[in-house]
Scaffold this active site. Structure first.
Site, PDB file in Angstrom:
ATOM      1  N   GLU A 182       2.516  -8.379   8.380  1.00 39.91           N
ATOM      2  CA  GLU A 182       2.465  -6.909   8.367  1.00 39.91           C
ATOM      3  C   GLU A 182       3.405  -6.350   7.306  1.00 39.91           C
ATOM      4  OE1 GLU A 182      -0.303  -7.558  10.597  1.00 39.91           O
ATOM      5  OE2 GLU A 182       0.122  -5.451  10.169  1.00 39.91           O
TER       6      GLU A 182
ATOM      7  N   ASP B 219      -7.236  -0.616 -26.434  1.00 40.13           N
ATOM      8  CA  ASP B 219      -7.608  -0.697 -25.010  1.00 40.13           C
ATOM      9  C   ASP B 219      -8.069   0.657 -24.495  1.00 40.13           C
ATOM     10  OD1 ASP B 219      -5.191  -3.031 -23.582  1.00 40.13           O
ATOM     11  OD2 ASP B 219      -7.104  -3.280 -24.623  1.00 40.13           O
TER      12      ASP B 219
ATOM     13  N   ARG C 289      -0.439  -9.694 -21.047  1.00 40.56           N
ATOM     14  CA  ARG C 289      -1.300  -9.529 -22.219  1.00 40.56           C
ATOM     15  C   ARG C 289      -0.670  -8.603 -23.250  1.00 40.56           C
ATOM     16  NH1 ARG C 289      -4.349  -4.959 -22.270  1.00 40.56           N
ATOM     17  NH2 ARG C 289      -6.094  -5.872 -23.423  1.00 40.56           N
TER      18      ARG C 289
ATOM     19  N   PRO D 270       0.813  -1.215   0.000  1.00 45.90           N
ATOM     20  CA  PRO D 270       0.000   0.000   0.000  1.00 45.90           C
ATOM     21  C   PRO D 270       0.852   1.273   0.000  1.00 45.90           C
ATOM     22  CG  PRO D 270      -0.752  -1.540   1.673  1.00 45.90           C
ATOM     23  CD  PRO D 270       0.560  -2.048   1.185  1.00 45.90           C
TER      24      PRO D 270
HETATM   25  C1  4G4 Z   1      -0.470  -6.897   4.969  1.00 49.83           C
HETATM   26  N1  4G4 Z   1      -0.289  -5.675   4.298  1.00 49.83           N
HETATM   27  C2  4G4 Z   1      -1.210  -4.619   4.523  1.00 49.83           C
HETATM   28  C3  4G4 Z   1       0.910  -5.389   3.664  1.00 49.83           C
HETATM   29  C4  4G4 Z   1       1.790  -4.453   4.217  1.00 49.83           C
HETATM   30  C5  4G4 Z   1       2.992  -4.151   3.563  1.00 49.83           C
HETATM   31  C6  4G4 Z   1       3.289  -4.785   2.369  1.00 49.83           C
HETATM   32  C7  4G4 Z   1       2.423  -5.723   1.819  1.00 49.83           C
HETATM   33  C8  4G4 Z   1       1.237  -6.036   2.462  1.00 49.83           C
HETATM   34  C9  4G4 Z   1       0.328  -7.057   1.840  1.00 49.83           C
HETATM   35  N2  4G4 Z   1      -0.943  -6.404   1.521  1.00 49.83           N
HETATM   36  C10 4G4 Z   1      -1.087  -5.559   0.476  1.00 49.83           C
HETATM   37  C11 4G4 Z   1      -0.149  -5.483  -0.542  1.00 49.83           C
HETATM   38  C12 4G4 Z   1      -0.390  -4.582  -1.584  1.00 49.83           C
HETATM   39  C13 4G4 Z   1      -1.532  -3.802  -1.572  1.00 49.83           C
HETATM   40  C14 4G4 Z   1      -1.817  -2.830  -2.673  1.00 49.83           C
HETATM   41  N3  4G4 Z   1      -2.714  -1.860  -2.436  1.00 49.83           N
HETATM   42  O1  4G4 Z   1      -1.214  -2.946  -3.748  1.00 49.83           O
HETATM   43  C15 4G4 Z   1      -2.420  -3.924  -0.528  1.00 49.83           C
HETATM   44  N4  4G4 Z   1      -2.206  -4.795   0.462  1.00 49.83           N
END
Ligand code: 4G4
Length: 246
Positions: free
Chosen positions: A116, A169, A154, A89
Site C-alpha cells: 500500500e 521531440d 535519453r 499516485p
Molecule cells: C500500491 N500503490 C497504489 C502505491 C501507493 C503509494 C505509493 C506507491 C504505490 C505503488 N503504485 C503506484 C506508484 C506510482 C503510480 C503513479 N501513478 O506514478 C501509481 N501506482
C-alpha cells in the site's frame, strides 16, 4: 548521471535500463543505473520488508528500517548528493519540463513502493520529491521509475545520435509532434504529402510546425493555452483552423 533504484524487483529494473537508447547510454558510460533491494537490508531471519497497517485496514505498508538502510547505502555508494524521488499516485505529475531539469542532476535515487506504499515517516525524512507518472494506480512504483530512467537517460549528452535528436521531440517545444512518413511515397493506404517530397526545407519546416500546432489545438488545447505563440505560429494555426473548419 547516476540513477540508484530502490526496489523489490531489481532484475526487472536492470532489464528496463539495459535495452535501446538507455542501454547504449549505459554502455557509453553516459548513464549508470544501480539497483538496491530493501530485502537485503532487512535484519530479521525472514527478511521482512512490510508490516501491518497501523489503525487497521487492508494490505501492508513497507517498513522504515530496510528502506532507510538501503537509502543510506545508496548515499554512501558515491560522493555526489542524491535527490531522492518517490513514485506514487500522490505525487506531482511528471512533465517533460521536470524531466529536463532532473536530467541535469549528477544523481537521483528512485524509491519504488509496493503493497500500500511506504511508511509516511520514511517519506518525511528521506524523500525530496514525490512524482506521479499519471492519474492511475499501479501495483508498484517500478514502472514509474522505468519511465523516469528512460525519459532522463535519453537526454544525456551523446545518448541520441543526430538522427534522433531530442530537440525535435514532441513536447520539447510544448507542442504535439507532427505526422511522420517513410517510403513508399504511394501506398494502398494513401500518399505522402507533396511538400515532404519538394526538397523545399523552409516549406517543410512550416508544414511540420503547422501540423504540430493544428494537432495540439485539436487534441490538447490545454497545452496550447500554456504556450505563447510567435507571429508565424499564430498565422499557421489560423490557416490550419480555417482549413479544418471547411
Ligand atoms: C500500491 N500503490 C497504489 C502505491 C501507493 C503509494 C505509493 C506507491 C504505490 C505503488 N503504485 C503506484 C506508484 C506510482 C503510480 C503513479 N501513478 O506514478 C501509481 N501506482
Amino acid at each position: 548521471m547516476r540513477i540508484d533504484v530502490v526496489t523489490l524487483f531489481p532484475d526487472f529494473m536492470r532489464q528496463c535500463a539495459a535495452v535501446g537508447v538507455v542501454g547504449r547510454a549505459q554502455q557509453r558510460e553516459l548513464l549508470q543505473v544501480e539497483t538496491w533491494n530493501p530485502r537485503d537490508y532487512a535484519t530479521d531471519n525472514y527478511r521482512t520488508v512490510d508490516g501491518r497497517t497501523c489503525g487497521g485496514g487492508p494490505g501492508m505498508v513497507m517498513l522504515i528500517e530496510p528502506l532507510r538502510s538501503a537509502l543510506k547505502a545508496v548515499r554512501e555508494a558515491a560522493p555526489d548528493p542524491v535527490h531522492v524521488i518517490y513514485l506514487s499516485p500522490q505525487g506531482a505529475r511528471l512533465t517533460q519540463g521536470r524531466v529536463e531539469a532532473l536530467a541535469k542532476l549528477p544523481r537521483i535515487a528512485l524509491l519504488c513502493g509496493r503493497y500500500e506504499g511506504v511508511d509516511e515517516r520514511l517519506l518525511a525524512h528521506e524523500v525530496d520529491e514525490e512524482l506521479s507518472i499519471g492519474d492511475y494506480v499501479l501495483s508498484g512504483g517500478e514502472l514509474g521509475a522505468a519511465v523516469i530512467i528512460d525519459a532522463v537517460g535519453r537526454l544525456q549528452d551523446g545518448a541520441l545520435n543526430d538522427a534522433q535528436s531530442a530537440e525535435q521531440d514532441s513536447f520539447s517545444n510544448g507542442l504535439l509532434d507532427c505526422p511522420h512518413y517513410a517510403k513508399p511515397v504511394h501506398d494502398a493506404l494513401g500518399d505522402v504529402p507533396d511538400v515532404l517530397l519538394s526538397g523545399d526545407h523552409a516549406a517543410i519546416r512550416r508544414w511540420r510546425l503547422k501540423q504540430s500546432l493544428g494537432r495540439t489545438w485539436l487534441r490538447r488545447p490545454d497545452l496550447l493555452a500554456q504556450r505563447a505563440l510567435d507571429k508565424e505560429s499564430r498565422a499557421l494555426l489560423d490557416e490550419f483552423r480555417r482549413e479544418h473548419a471547411q
